[in-house]
Design a protein around this motif. Structure first.
Motif, PDB file in Angstrom:
ATOM      1  N   VAL A  45      -0.327  -2.358   4.706  1.00 52.04           N
ATOM      2  CA  VAL A  45      -1.087  -1.093   3.668  1.00 52.04           C
ATOM      3  C   VAL A  45      -2.520  -1.634   3.736  1.00 52.04           C
ATOM      4  O   VAL A  45      -2.557  -2.562   3.476  1.00 52.04           O
ATOM      5  N   ALA A  46      -3.832  -0.519   3.938  1.00 45.69           N
ATOM      6  CA  ALA A  46      -5.252  -1.282   3.489  1.00 45.69           C
ATOM      7  C   ALA A  46      -5.800  -0.345   3.073  1.00 45.69           C
ATOM      8  O   ALA A  46      -5.455   0.538   3.225  1.00 45.69           O
ATOM      9  N   ASP A  47      -6.276  -1.009   2.469  1.00 44.51           N
ATOM     10  CA  ASP A  47      -7.761   0.446   1.736  1.00 44.51           C
ATOM     11  C   ASP A  47      -9.163  -0.053   2.776  1.00 44.51           C
ATOM     12  O   ASP A  47      -9.558  -0.916   3.243  1.00 44.51           O
ATOM     13  N   VAL A  48      -9.731   0.960   2.922  1.00 45.81           N
ATOM     14  CA  VAL A  48     -10.478   1.163   3.940  1.00 45.81           C
ATOM     15  C   VAL A  48     -12.125   0.565   3.665  1.00 45.81           C
ATOM     16  O   VAL A  48     -12.933  -0.550   3.880  1.00 45.81           O
ATOM     17  N   ARG A  49     -12.229   0.143   2.112  1.00 48.21           N
ATOM     18  CA  ARG A  49     -12.962  -0.401   1.237  1.00 48.21           C
ATOM     19  C   ARG A  49     -13.144  -2.059   1.005  1.00 48.21           C
ATOM     20  O   ARG A  49     -14.036  -2.839   2.010  1.00 48.21           O
ATOM     21  N   SER A  50     -11.615  -2.146   0.819  1.00 51.24           N
ATOM     22  CA  SER A  50     -11.624  -4.014   0.658  1.00 51.24           C
ATOM     23  C   SER A  50     -10.056  -4.375   0.033  1.00 51.24           C
ATOM     24  O   SER A  50      -9.595  -2.993  -0.262  1.00 51.24           O
ATOM     25  N   ILE A  51      -9.589  -5.187   0.443  1.00 43.77           N
ATOM     26  CA  ILE A  51      -7.823  -5.360   0.334  1.00 43.77           C
ATOM     27  C   ILE A  51      -8.176  -5.267  -1.719  1.00 43.77           C
ATOM     28  O   ILE A  51      -6.888  -5.014  -2.452  1.00 43.77           O
ATOM     29  N   ASP A  52      -9.354  -5.804  -2.016  1.00 42.03           N
ATOM     30  CA  ASP A  52      -9.091  -5.605  -3.774  1.00 42.03           C
ATOM     31  C   ASP A  52      -8.924  -4.022  -4.288  1.00 42.03           C
ATOM     32  O   ASP A  52      -8.118  -4.377  -5.529  1.00 42.03           O
ATOM     33  N   HIS A  53      -8.720  -3.541  -3.905  1.00 44.06           N
ATOM     34  CA  HIS A  53      -9.109  -2.116  -4.063  1.00 44.06           C
ATOM     35  C   HIS A  53      -7.485  -2.023  -4.178  1.00 44.06           C
ATOM     36  O   HIS A  53      -7.168  -0.989  -4.389  1.00 44.06           O
ATOM     37  N   LEU A  54      -6.441  -2.414  -3.444  1.00 40.96           N
ATOM     38  CA  LEU A  54      -5.063  -2.118  -3.225  1.00 40.96           C
ATOM     39  C   LEU A  54      -4.439  -3.137  -4.449  1.00 40.96           C
ATOM     40  O   LEU A  54      -3.563  -3.421  -4.940  1.00 40.96           O
ATOM     41  N   ASN A  55      -4.987  -3.936  -5.511  1.00 47.06           N
ATOM     42  CA  ASN A  55      -4.426  -4.561  -6.704  1.00 47.06           C
ATOM     43  C   ASN A  55      -4.106  -3.580  -7.638  1.00 47.06           C
ATOM     44  O   ASN A  55      -3.086  -4.295  -8.355  1.00 47.06           O
ATOM     45  N   ASP A  56      -4.559  -2.855  -8.108  1.00 41.79           N
ATOM     46  CA  ASP A  56      -3.857  -1.948  -9.173  1.00 41.79           C
ATOM     47  C   ASP A  56      -3.021  -0.587  -8.733  1.00 41.79           C
ATOM     48  O   ASP A  56      -2.634   0.068  -9.676  1.00 41.79           O
ATOM     49  N   LYS A  57      -2.723  -0.382  -7.066  1.00 40.66           N
ATOM     50  CA  LYS A  57      -2.674   0.683  -6.661  1.00 40.66           C
ATOM     51  C   LYS A  57      -0.557  -0.292  -6.214  1.00 40.66           C
ATOM     52  O   LYS A  57      -0.158  -1.104  -6.027  1.00 40.66           O
ATOM     53  N   ASP A  58       0.178   0.734  -6.823  1.00 44.40           N
ATOM     54  CA  ASP A  58       2.133   0.543  -6.548  1.00 44.40           C
ATOM     55  C   ASP A  58       2.319   1.897  -4.901  1.00 44.40           C
ATOM     56  O   ASP A  58       2.166   2.103  -4.811  1.00 44.40           O
ATOM     57  N   ILE A  59       1.827   0.340  -4.559  1.00 45.24           N
ATOM     58  CA  ILE A  59       2.273  -0.172  -2.971  1.00 45.24           C
ATOM     59  C   ILE A  59       3.505  -0.583  -2.436  1.00 45.24           C
ATOM     60  O   ILE A  59       4.111  -1.514  -3.156  1.00 45.24           O
ATOM     61  N   SER A  60       3.983  -0.668  -1.701  1.00 42.89           N
ATOM     62  CA  SER A  60       5.842  -1.001  -0.900  1.00 42.89           C
ATOM     63  C   SER A  60       4.918  -1.554   0.001  1.00 42.89           C
ATOM     64  O   SER A  60       4.206  -1.294   0.617  1.00 42.89           O
ATOM     65  N   GLY A  61       4.956  -2.535   0.530  1.00 44.16           N
ATOM     66  CA  GLY A  61       4.716  -3.601   1.591  1.00 44.16           C
ATOM     67  C   GLY A  61       3.852  -5.086   0.962  1.00 44.16           C
ATOM     68  O   GLY A  61       3.450  -5.328   0.017  1.00 44.16           O
ATOM     69  N   GLU A  62       3.180  -5.093   2.486  1.00 41.97           N
ATOM     70  CA  GLU A  62       2.145  -5.923   1.888  1.00 41.97           C
ATOM     71  C   GLU A  62       0.884  -5.302   2.582  1.00 41.97           C
ATOM     72  O   GLU A  62       0.990  -4.759   3.193  1.00 41.97           O
ATOM     73  N   ALA A  63      -0.001  -5.850   1.324  1.00 40.08           N
ATOM     74  CA  ALA A  63      -1.362  -5.638   0.761  1.00 40.08           C
ATOM     75  C   ALA A  63      -2.391  -6.277   2.225  1.00 40.08           C
ATOM     76  O   ALA A  63      -1.930  -7.299   2.221  1.00 40.08           O
ATOM     77  N   VAL A  64      -2.676  -6.085   3.022  1.00 41.42           N
ATOM     78  CA  VAL A  64      -3.742  -6.269   4.087  1.00 41.42           C
ATOM     79  C   VAL A  64      -5.313  -6.182   4.118  1.00 41.42           C
ATOM     80  O   VAL A  64      -5.212  -4.591   3.560  1.00 41.42           O
ATOM     81  N   THR A  65      -6.169  -6.448   4.443  1.00 43.68           N
ATOM     82  CA  THR A  65      -6.729  -5.735   4.953  1.00 43.68           C
ATOM     83  C   THR A  65      -7.621  -5.073   6.101  1.00 43.68           C
ATOM     84  O   THR A  65      -5.912  -5.107   7.063  1.00 43.68           O
ATOM     85  N   ILE A  66      -8.156  -4.209   6.634  1.00 40.96           N
ATOM     86  CA  ILE A  66      -8.639  -3.021   6.967  1.00 40.96           C
ATOM     87  C   ILE A  66      -8.123  -3.916   8.958  1.00 40.96           C
ATOM     88  O   ILE A  66      -8.190  -3.094   9.503  1.00 40.96           O
ATOM     89  N   GLU A  67      -8.940  -5.282   8.639  1.00 38.59           N
ATOM     90  CA  GLU A  67      -8.866  -5.283  10.274  1.00 38.59           C
ATOM     91  C   GLU A  67      -7.462  -5.330  10.647  1.00 38.59           C
ATOM     92  O   GLU A  67      -6.930  -5.958  11.784  1.00 38.59           O
ATOM     93  N   GLN A  68      -6.729  -6.504   9.760  1.00 42.40           N
ATOM     94  CA  GLN A  68      -5.349  -6.727   9.539  1.00 42.40           C
ATOM     95  C   GLN A  68      -4.668  -5.880   9.782  1.00 42.40           C
ATOM     96  O   GLN A  68      -3.143  -5.779  10.558  1.00 42.40           O
TER      97      GLN A  68
END
Length: 241
Positions: free
Chosen positions: A28-51
């Motif tokens: 999962v990626a966030d358009v703004r930055s990977i930091d915006h995923l820190n407080d998100k309840d996601i499953s899987g790997e947090a990645v950059t938008i480029e990845q």
């Protein structure tokens, strides 16, 4: 399968959970930055938008409609065989008015033109709560349907199988140009229909009335409105039996 999801709102996060639960690889990626995923309840790997587009089979776009043009470069670098699922919906009060859509271009056709790639329209015509909590096993008479539209028959079949996998009946809504029938303001939009009823209401959609009905519903949405109240409001406004 390997999935990339752009967007960690209610639909994106819910799909990340359901896909991983079913054994798929998810990032999962966030358009703004990977930091915006820190407080998100996601499953899987947090990645950059480029990845997010590297080595995937399917890309799911679940971001505000107005942000779509910002991901064109990311999409352009992906393998041509990657299926792109567009879950977005256009709301002019939120996204600013887009003239060609106001003049009748289907929302996902506009998305496809912005990205320079064909997309499959899916997971847009149910509420996030519905997606998260109301999936049922195949054959259940109370199973809710979702519409899927797209030009590539083989890609659409894969997406329809995914809809089935996460607990809903998939209804083929034809080519992408037909996707306006599942947009906000139409009888199939977030009204929790059975498969047969979904087919009927897709056929009953009125292109001229859809934006009027969409805006009428918007005037009655208020903080704290419940899921059940939204569904009932939609059904009443869109004249669903």
């Amino acid at each position: 399968m390997k999935f990339g999801i752009i967007g960690a709102g209610p639909i994106g996060t819910t799909l990340s959970h359901k896909l991983q639960e079913n054994g798929h690889q998810v990032k999962v990626a966030d358009v703004r930055s990977i930091d915006h995923l820190n407080d998100k309840d996601i499953s899987g790997e947090a990645v950059t938008i480029e990845q997010v587009g590297d080595n995937i089979d399917v890309l799911i776009i679940s971001i505000p409609f107005s942000v779509i043009p910002q991901i064109k470069d990311v999409v352009s670098k992906m393998n041509d065989g990657v299926i792109i699922i567009d879950t977005t919906n256009y709301y002019p009060f939120r996204d600013d008015k887009i003239t060609v859509i106001e003049e009748g271009m289907p929302e996902s056709v506009w998305v496809s033109e912005q990205l320079g790639r064909d997309v499959i329209k899916a997971f847009n015509n149910q509420l996030a709560y519905t997606l998260a909590h109301m999936g049922m096993s195949r054959g259940n008479q109370k199973r809710i349907a979702m519409a899927v539209a797209g030009n590539d028959v083989s890609q659409k079949e894969i997406v329809m199988n995914l809809v089935d996998e996460v607990g809903f009946d998939a209804v083929d809504n034809g080519v992408l140009n037909n996707s306006w029938r599942q947009q906000p303001g139409t009888p199939s939009y977030c009204t929790e229909l059975s498969k047969d009823a979904m087919v009927d209401e897709l056929n009953n959609a009125n292109k001229e009335l859809a934006p009027i009905n969409r805006d009428a519903v918007g005037k009655h949405i208020y903080p704290g409105i419940t899921h059940a109240e939204i569904v009932e409001l939609n059904r009443k406004t869109y004249t669903v039996d």
